[in-house]
Write a protein that holds these residues in place. Structure first.
Motif, short mmCIF file in Angstrom:
data_model
loop_
_atom_site.label_atom_id
_atom_site.label_comp_id
_atom_site.label_asym_id
_atom_site.label_seq_id
_atom_site.Cartn_x
_atom_site.Cartn_y
_atom_site.Cartn_z
N ARG A 172 0.85 -1.19 0.00
CA ARG A 172 0.00 0.00 0.00
C ARG A 172 0.89 1.24 0.00
O ARG A 172 1.69 1.43 0.91
N SER B 208 1.32 5.37 0.02
CA SER B 208 0.67 6.56 0.57
C SER B 208 1.28 7.80 -0.05
O SER B 208 2.47 7.80 -0.42
N TYR C 86 -4.00 7.04 -1.18
CA TYR C 86 -3.49 5.68 -1.04
C TYR C 86 -3.61 4.92 -2.36
O TYR C 86 -4.48 5.22 -3.19
N GLN D 137 -3.64 0.78 -3.02
CA GLN D 137 -3.50 -0.61 -2.59
C GLN D 137 -3.21 -1.45 -3.82
O GLN D 137 -3.98 -1.44 -4.78
#
Length: 115
Positions: free
Chosen positions: A19, A21, A81, A83
């Motif tokens: 993930r 950021s 974000y 993912q």
């Protein structure tokens, strides 16, 4: 002055997840009011679109990545974000976040997928 700082990249094995950021500092509300997105640049190749999310939360993901990548945002944290699941070596790239309203880019975070 708004700055974008990506994090979360690293070396992973095929099939694993990451993930990413992207934190926006100094945004004074511009982050929440803007569409933001992710792009990536594999070694020796051009930078390509990965995903974007509008201020209202509508998402767009590159067709080839829809099954594995998800974009989201937390406006209370001024953070974007990405993912990424079931990573393959073809996902190896520097990943950049983009603040569309300001035309601003982060410095990028390197994702390497290798066994």
């Amino acid at each position: 002055q708004v700055q974008l700082v990506e994090s979360g990249g690293g070396l992973v094995q095929p099939g694993e997840s990451l993930r990413l950021s992207c934190a926006a500092s100094g945004s004074r509300g511009t982050f929440a009011a803007s569409a933001v997105g992710w792009y990536r640049q594999p070694p020796g190749k051009q930078r390509d679109f990965v995903a974007r999310i509008t201020w209202s939360g509508r998402t767009y993901v590159a067709d080839s990545l829809k099954a594995r990548f998800t974009i989201s945002r937390d406006n209370t944290k001024n953070t974007l974000y990405l993912q990424m699941n079931s990573l393959t070596p073809e996902d190896t790239a520097v990943y950049y976040c983009n603040h569309e309203s300001l035309g601003l880019w982060g410095q990028g975070t390197l994702v390497t997928v290798s066994s």
